[in-house]
Design an enzyme around this catalytic site. Sequence first.
Site, mmCIF file in Angstrom:
data_model
loop_
_atom_site.group_PDB
_atom_site.id
_atom_site.type_symbol
_atom_site.label_atom_id
_atom_site.label_comp_id
_atom_site.label_asym_id
_atom_site.label_seq_id
_atom_site.Cartn_x
_atom_site.Cartn_y
_atom_site.Cartn_z
ATOM 1 N N GLY A 262 -8.850 -16.082 9.311
ATOM 2 C CA GLY A 262 -9.799 -15.102 9.822
ATOM 3 C C GLY A 262 -9.538 -14.630 11.236
ATOM 4 N N ARG A 299 -3.842 -12.335 8.425
ATOM 5 C CA ARG A 299 -3.782 -11.115 9.215
ATOM 6 C C ARG A 299 -3.148 -11.323 10.596
ATOM 7 N NH1 ARG A 299 -7.592 -6.990 8.707
ATOM 8 N NH2 ARG A 299 -8.891 -8.505 7.626
ATOM 9 N N ARG A 333 -7.162 0.346 3.588
ATOM 10 C CA ARG A 333 -8.129 -0.251 4.522
ATOM 11 C C ARG A 333 -9.100 0.760 5.140
ATOM 12 N NH1 ARG A 333 -7.230 -2.557 8.693
ATOM 13 N NH2 ARG A 333 -8.838 -4.125 8.492
ATOM 14 N N CYS A 365 -7.021 12.992 -4.247
ATOM 15 C CA CYS A 365 -8.234 13.772 -4.521
ATOM 16 C C CYS A 365 -9.490 12.938 -4.346
ATOM 17 C CB CYS A 365 -8.163 14.341 -5.930
ATOM 18 S SG CYS A 365 -6.632 15.231 -6.180
ATOM 19 N N TYR A 394 -2.842 -6.831 4.461
ATOM 20 C CA TYR A 394 -3.743 -6.106 3.566
ATOM 21 C C TYR A 394 -3.331 -4.633 3.487
ATOM 22 C CZ TYR A 394 -5.994 -10.517 4.389
ATOM 23 O OH TYR A 394 -6.220 -11.872 4.502
HETATM 24 C C1 LIG Z 1 -8.237 -14.356 2.985
HETATM 25 C C2 LIG Z 1 -8.230 -15.816 3.261
HETATM 26 C C3 LIG Z 1 -7.555 -16.322 4.369
HETATM 27 C C4 LIG Z 1 -6.846 -15.438 5.368
HETATM 28 O O1 LIG Z 1 -7.706 -14.607 6.077
HETATM 29 P P1 LIG Z 1 -7.143 -13.789 7.340
HETATM 30 O O2 LIG Z 1 -8.314 -13.054 7.825
HETATM 31 O O3 LIG Z 1 -6.068 -12.903 6.841
HETATM 32 O O4 LIG Z 1 -6.636 -14.795 8.321
HETATM 33 C C5 LIG Z 1 -7.533 -17.678 4.551
HETATM 34 N N1 LIG Z 1 -8.166 -18.517 3.699
HETATM 35 C C6 LIG Z 1 -8.827 -18.073 2.618
HETATM 36 C C7 LIG Z 1 -9.490 -19.038 1.712
HETATM 37 C C8 LIG Z 1 -8.888 -16.716 2.362
HETATM 38 O O5 LIG Z 1 -9.561 -16.269 1.299
#
Ligand SMILES: *Cc1c(COP(=O)(O)O)cnc(C)c1O
Length: 441
Positions: A262, A299, A333, A365, A394
């Site tokens: 995250g 990410r 996105r 479209c 992504y």
């Molecule tokens: C999507 C996800 C991640 C990675 O999230 P990022 O925001 O790309 O770092 C890590 N663990 C789980 C369980 C996820 O679903």
Amino acid sequence: MASPALLDSSEPDPSVADLIAARPHLAMHAMDGLVLEDVPLNAIADALGTPVWVYGAGTMRRRLADLTAALAGLNVQIHYAVKANDHLAVLRIFAGGGAGADVVSIGELRRALRAGIAASHIVFSGVGKTVAEIRAALEAGVGQLNVESPAELAMISAVAPALGVTAKVALRINPDVDAGTHAKITTGKAENKFGIPYDDAAALYAHAASLPGVEPVGIALHIGSQILSLAPYRAAYARAADLVRTLRAAGQRVTRVDCGGGLGIGYRDTPGLSPAAFAGALRAAFAGLDVQLMIEPGRWLIGPAGVLLASVVLTKGDERFVVLDAAMNDLVRPAMYDAWHAIVPLAAGNAVGPVSKVDIVGPVCESGDTFAKARALPALQSGDRVAILDAGAYGAVMSSTYNARPLAPIALVDGSRWATIRARQEPDELWRGESIPAFLD
Ligand SMILES: *Cc1c(COP(=O)(O)O)cnc(C)c1O
């Protein structure tokens, strides 16, 4: 209030020069134009056409090394979240830097193994693993399954003994904290589908310990994506550490805490989440707890390392609309998350001069096929090329062939070298596997 990461943000747009200055892997050369690492992006667009994705291997390695360095002294393993970008070459680069993989499907598991990542270094996450996926994961010998429900625990306990294995599982807890991010990428609130309610975790852990074929080794959590502040991490990790203490007090063995991913990046000219600050939050929450920590960034590792190159097809509406040959089927996105992506001209001459506000759109479209609204940019004309920045995560993984648009090719830059790592899809590949039944004749 509009967040600065949103498409329709009212924040002033950073200048092209500021956007490039905030990204060490990019430079604008007077003659060569925009350069990624040491390769002029025009050279790739000349060779492969547009739209085309370009990833920087050196940038990926540097980001993984920076994160690893920030975590020094912590007992932590990095599992790259494959869903952010699952290309085999990307997986190989991160594996080469010491990362394992976090996978969420049998397809991602196969990709990670194919890229040479050891099964013991793979964590299988996901809210709806099928029996076939659980079997494949256990047969491959994955290092850990992150379990999201009592029903999944029962499925694993039914499959593992038949294979003669013991599944190492972590219970994914829903800590019920708000990650302060876009609603579509928040995963750690009680109303989200993810994880086991915090208050049910201790009882389920004890139940897991009593099941055949299952060994609970710890807990896992992942509260959302594109998180830019430490507060939600601190809150979630404090709850996780409390749970570890509660479980141990009840006599359970807890050796691992998977802290999820995250980590947010700077889509504008501001920095993303600082690895040092993130490491500080881990240290503060888990110091003295004697657990093996794991993190699952996607990410943060790959997002800034990728760009999507596109050409201007035409402008219309008194130059208000700039229509590109890339579209929402390539990069969804902005349409899906209202995401703000920096857009930079490839030619140095196009990067200067008076700016005006334009809508950068694709040819699909759908009104949602909009990359930027009222974006302040120097004038662009038919044939000019642009780079949509921070598209490594992504991006290509979410592409579709909507409007019968073939998947764009991918190039990998590594310093001054580059190679095509995915060919442009041929139009007739779009209907491979389709047939017209005889009764229609
Ligand atoms: C999507 C996800 C991640 C990675 O999230 P990022 O925001 O790309 O770092 C890590 N663990 C789980 C369980 C996820 O679903």
